[in-house]
Motif scaffolding. Structure first.
Motif, PDB file in Angstrom:
ATOM      1  N   VAL A   1      14.046   9.734 -11.210  1.00 35.82           N
ATOM      2  CA  VAL A   1      13.927  10.598 -10.074  1.00 35.82           C
ATOM      3  C   VAL A   1      13.665  11.991 -10.840  1.00 35.82           C
ATOM      4  CG1 VAL A   1      15.222  11.812  -8.495  1.00 35.82           C
ATOM      5  CG2 VAL A   1      15.054   9.496  -8.255  1.00 35.82           C
ATOM      6  N   LEU A   2      14.547  12.297 -11.892  1.00 41.60           N
ATOM      7  CA  LEU A   2      14.176  13.483 -12.749  1.00 41.60           C
ATOM      8  C   LEU A   2      12.859  13.729 -13.216  1.00 41.60           C
ATOM      9  CD1 LEU A   2      17.955  13.491 -14.374  1.00 41.60           C
ATOM     10  CD2 LEU A   2      16.863  15.159 -12.440  1.00 41.60           C
ATOM     11  N   VAL A   3      12.348  12.575 -13.664  1.00 38.80           N
ATOM     12  CA  VAL A   3      11.066  12.455 -14.217  1.00 38.80           C
ATOM     13  C   VAL A   3      10.076  13.090 -13.299  1.00 38.80           C
ATOM     14  CG1 VAL A   3       8.835  11.304 -15.212  1.00 38.80           C
ATOM     15  CG2 VAL A   3      11.393  10.952 -16.176  1.00 38.80           C
ATOM     16  N   TRP A   4      10.108  12.509 -12.155  1.00 40.02           N
ATOM     17  CA  TRP A   4       9.301  13.005 -10.721  1.00 40.02           C
ATOM     18  C   TRP A   4       9.448  14.595 -10.558  1.00 40.02           C
ATOM     19  CZ3 TRP A   4       5.185  10.270 -10.165  1.00 40.02           C
ATOM     20  CH2 TRP A   4       5.146   8.930 -10.595  1.00 40.02           C
ATOM     21  N   ILE A   5      10.918  14.820 -10.401  1.00 37.00           N
ATOM     22  CA  ILE A   5      11.025  16.155 -10.028  1.00 37.00           C
ATOM     23  C   ILE A   5      10.526  17.124 -11.235  1.00 37.00           C
ATOM     24  CG2 ILE A   5      13.061  17.862  -9.695  1.00 37.00           C
ATOM     25  CD1 ILE A   5      14.514  15.745  -8.540  1.00 37.00           C
ATOM     26  N   GLY A   6      10.862  16.878 -12.402  1.00 37.13           N
ATOM     27  CA  GLY A   6      10.120  17.660 -13.369  1.00 37.13           C
ATOM     28  C   GLY A   6       8.526  17.782 -13.325  1.00 37.13           C
ATOM     29  N   LEU A   7       7.750  16.574 -12.913  1.00 40.28           N
ATOM     30  CA  LEU A   7       6.469  16.586 -12.708  1.00 40.28           C
ATOM     31  C   LEU A   7       6.138  17.602 -11.388  1.00 40.28           C
ATOM     32  CD1 LEU A   7       3.771  15.441 -14.004  1.00 40.28           C
ATOM     33  CD2 LEU A   7       4.247  13.548 -12.414  1.00 40.28           C
ATOM     34  N   GLY A   8       6.837  17.406 -10.456  1.00 40.48           N
ATOM     35  CA  GLY A   8       6.680  18.402  -9.412  1.00 40.48           C
ATOM     36  C   GLY A   8       7.079  20.027  -9.792  1.00 40.48           C
ATOM     37  N   VAL A   9       7.691  20.142 -10.566  1.00 43.07           N
ATOM     38  CA  VAL A   9       8.132  21.660 -10.730  1.00 43.07           C
ATOM     39  C   VAL A   9       6.935  22.007 -11.467  1.00 43.07           C
ATOM     40  CG1 VAL A   9       9.578  22.967 -12.448  1.00 43.07           C
ATOM     41  CG2 VAL A   9      10.793  21.495 -11.016  1.00 43.07           C
TER      42      VAL A   9
ATOM     43  N   MET B   1       0.857  -1.082  -0.110  1.00 41.61           N
ATOM     44  CA  MET B   1      -0.124  -0.115   0.061  1.00 41.61           C
ATOM     45  C   MET B   1       0.794   1.316  -0.046  1.00 41.61           C
ATOM     46  SD  MET B   1      -3.171   0.848   0.018  1.00 41.61           S
ATOM     47  CE  MET B   1      -4.212   2.199   0.447  1.00 41.61           C
ATOM     48  N   VAL B   2       1.918   1.223   0.649  1.00 45.44           N
ATOM     49  CA  VAL B   2       2.931   2.349   0.637  1.00 45.44           C
ATOM     50  C   VAL B   2       3.174   3.037  -0.586  1.00 45.44           C
ATOM     51  CG1 VAL B   2       5.088   3.221   1.735  1.00 45.44           C
ATOM     52  CG2 VAL B   2       3.335   2.160   3.140  1.00 45.44           C
ATOM     53  N   PRO B   3       3.914   1.867  -1.295  1.00 44.57           N
ATOM     54  CA  PRO B   3       4.417   2.405  -2.584  1.00 44.57           C
ATOM     55  C   PRO B   3       3.104   2.881  -3.596  1.00 44.57           C
ATOM     56  CG  PRO B   3       5.253   0.127  -2.187  1.00 44.57           C
ATOM     57  CD  PRO B   3       4.221   0.454  -1.155  1.00 44.57           C
ATOM     58  N   THR B   4       2.133   2.542  -3.274  1.00 43.33           N
ATOM     59  CA  THR B   4       0.800   3.121  -4.236  1.00 43.33           C
ATOM     60  C   THR B   4       0.553   4.509  -3.819  1.00 43.33           C
ATOM     61  OG1 THR B   4      -0.019   0.743  -4.460  1.00 43.33           O
ATOM     62  CG2 THR B   4      -1.622   2.739  -4.769  1.00 43.33           C
ATOM     63  N   LEU B   5       0.737   4.559  -2.425  1.00 40.36           N
ATOM     64  CA  LEU B   5       0.541   6.178  -2.033  1.00 40.36           C
ATOM     65  C   LEU B   5       1.680   6.954  -2.277  1.00 40.36           C
ATOM     66  CD1 LEU B   5      -0.964   5.417   1.665  1.00 40.36           C
ATOM     67  CD2 LEU B   5      -2.406   5.998  -0.291  1.00 40.36           C
ATOM     68  N   VAL B   6       2.893   6.552  -2.376  1.00 41.15           N
ATOM     69  CA  VAL B   6       3.981   7.214  -2.790  1.00 41.15           C
ATOM     70  C   VAL B   6       3.971   7.718  -4.069  1.00 41.15           C
ATOM     71  CG1 VAL B   6       6.601   7.064  -3.336  1.00 41.15           C
ATOM     72  CG2 VAL B   6       5.581   6.527  -0.850  1.00 41.15           C
ATOM     73  N   VAL B   7       3.565   6.945  -5.163  1.00 44.71           N
ATOM     74  CA  VAL B   7       3.230   7.157  -6.342  1.00 44.71           C
ATOM     75  C   VAL B   7       2.124   8.009  -6.771  1.00 44.71           C
ATOM     76  CG1 VAL B   7       2.853   6.254  -8.801  1.00 44.71           C
ATOM     77  CG2 VAL B   7       4.208   4.819  -7.285  1.00 44.71           C
ATOM     78  N   PHE B   8       1.166   7.999  -5.787  1.00 44.06           N
ATOM     79  CA  PHE B   8       0.007   8.696  -6.096  1.00 44.06           C
ATOM     80  C   PHE B   8       0.333  10.254  -5.508  1.00 44.06           C
ATOM     81  CE2 PHE B   8      -3.837  11.182  -4.070  1.00 44.06           C
ATOM     82  CZ  PHE B   8      -4.549  11.026  -5.421  1.00 44.06           C
TER      83      PHE B   8
ATOM     84  N   GLY C   1       3.413  11.503  -6.100  1.00 48.11           N
ATOM     85  CA  GLY C   1       4.076  11.887  -7.036  1.00 48.11           C
ATOM     86  C   GLY C   1       3.482  12.438  -8.345  1.00 48.11           C
ATOM     87  N   LEU C   2       2.443  11.623  -8.483  1.00 52.75           N
ATOM     88  CA  LEU C   2       1.550  12.065  -9.841  1.00 52.75           C
ATOM     89  C   LEU C   2       0.479  13.366  -9.359  1.00 52.75           C
ATOM     90  CD1 LEU C   2       0.473   8.369 -10.978  1.00 52.75           C
ATOM     91  CD2 LEU C   2       1.939   9.936 -12.112  1.00 52.75           C
ATOM     92  N   THR C   3       0.317  13.685  -7.913  1.00 51.64           N
ATOM     93  CA  THR C   3      -0.616  14.915  -7.846  1.00 51.64           C
ATOM     94  C   THR C   3      -0.176  16.249  -8.410  1.00 51.64           C
ATOM     95  OG1 THR C   3      -0.880  13.718  -5.507  1.00 51.64           O
ATOM     96  CG2 THR C   3      -1.555  16.267  -5.998  1.00 51.64           C
TER      97      THR C   3
ATOM     98  N   LEU D   1       5.517  20.016  -3.912  1.00 52.93           N
ATOM     99  CA  LEU D   1       6.749  19.432  -4.372  1.00 52.93           C
ATOM    100  C   LEU D   1       7.146  17.995  -3.490  1.00 52.93           C
ATOM    101  CD1 LEU D   1       8.847  22.592  -4.824  1.00 52.93           C
ATOM    102  CD2 LEU D   1       8.171  20.745  -6.637  1.00 52.93           C
ATOM    103  N   LEU D   2       6.299  17.961  -2.462  1.00 58.31           N
ATOM    104  CA  LEU D   2       6.265  16.996  -1.364  1.00 58.31           C
ATOM    105  C   LEU D   2       6.200  15.487  -2.157  1.00 58.31           C
ATOM    106  CD1 LEU D   2       6.506  16.127   1.439  1.00 58.31           C
ATOM    107  CD2 LEU D   2       4.032  15.983   1.796  1.00 58.31           C
ATOM    108  N   GLY D   3       5.402  15.420  -3.148  1.00 61.19           N
ATOM    109  CA  GLY D   3       5.309  14.019  -3.849  1.00 61.19           C
ATOM    110  C   GLY D   3       6.669  13.778  -4.351  1.00 61.19           C
ATOM    111  N   ALA D   4       7.402  14.691  -5.168  1.00 60.84           N
ATOM    112  CA  ALA D   4       8.687  14.564  -5.792  1.00 60.84           C
ATOM    113  C   ALA D   4       9.468  14.189  -4.746  1.00 60.84           C
ATOM    114  CB  ALA D   4       9.179  15.850  -6.483  1.00 60.84           C
ATOM    115  N   PHE D   5       9.719  14.874  -3.418  1.00 61.69           N
ATOM    116  CA  PHE D   5      10.497  14.695  -2.540  1.00 61.69           C
ATOM    117  C   PHE D   5      10.687  13.364  -2.063  1.00 61.69           C
ATOM    118  CE2 PHE D   5      11.416  14.514   2.241  1.00 61.69           C
ATOM    119  CZ  PHE D   5      12.828  14.872   1.961  1.00 61.69           C
ATOM    120  N   VAL D   6       9.281  12.736  -1.695  1.00 61.43           N
ATOM    121  CA  VAL D   6       8.936  11.458  -1.484  1.00 61.43           C
ATOM    122  C   VAL D   6       9.373  10.300  -2.543  1.00 61.43           C
ATOM    123  CG1 VAL D   6       7.243   9.704  -0.650  1.00 61.43           C
ATOM    124  CG2 VAL D   6       6.958  12.032   0.061  1.00 61.43           C
ATOM    125  N   MET D   7       9.305  10.666  -3.726  1.00 56.66           N
ATOM    126  CA  MET D   7       9.673   9.745  -4.651  1.00 56.66           C
ATOM    127  C   MET D   7      11.092   9.777  -4.711  1.00 56.66           C
ATOM    128  SD  MET D   7       7.312   8.225  -6.019  1.00 56.66           S
ATOM    129  CE  MET D   7       7.872   7.455  -7.486  1.00 56.66           C
TER     130      MET D   7
END
Length: 146
Positions: free
Chosen positions: A82-90, A1-8, A10-12, A102-108
């Protein structure tokens, strides 16, 4: 369940960007897309180099790829992701101007730096032994030392 929440998490930022009522393109959109595209390209090149190497050594799991991107960092695939997730956060930050997006990217990033990278190192250490330890001693995990 935790990985799913982390990805969610990151996708927010991406969800917020796609549902935003603001149709204009922001500087942060361009910057975030550039970061994500660079990360995707890094992953694609690393995957290609790894496949080519595995075929050359006939899928011998005791061999270590130490050339190409793998000369500079041990986990170029993870670095790219990691760069893909950071870009999404930006991108999300540009729309909301809320630092918490940016919390989602940070968690990823934390997931890869503190779990996925070390777990991969452990698997490689078990299958390659001393050869991997020598490689790991001079090759950083995620950030290249130029």
């Amino acid at each position: 369940m935790v990985p799913t929440l982390v990805v969610f998490a990151g996708l927010t930022p991406g969800l917020i960007a796609m549902t935003s009522a603001n149709p204009s393109i922001l500087v942060t959109d361009i910057f975030g897309i550039a970061i994500s595209l660079f990360g995707f390209l890094l992953q694609a090149i690393a995957d290609y180099q790894l496949l080519k190497f595995r075929r050359a050594v006939k899928f011998d799991r005791t061999e270590i790829l130490k050339s190409g991107l793998f000369y500079y960092i041990r986990h170029p695939n993870y670095c790219g992701e990691v760069l893909v997730w950071i870009g999404l956060g930006v991108i999300g930050f540009g729309i909301t101007q809320d630092i918490y997006i940016l919390l989602g990217a940070f968690v990823m990033v934390c997931l890869f730096v503190f779990y996925s990278g070390p777990a991969m190192d452990d698997r490689l250490r078990k299958s390659r032994g001393k050869k991997f330890d020598q490689y790991a001693a001079k090759t950083p995990s995620f950030i290249p030392s130029l």
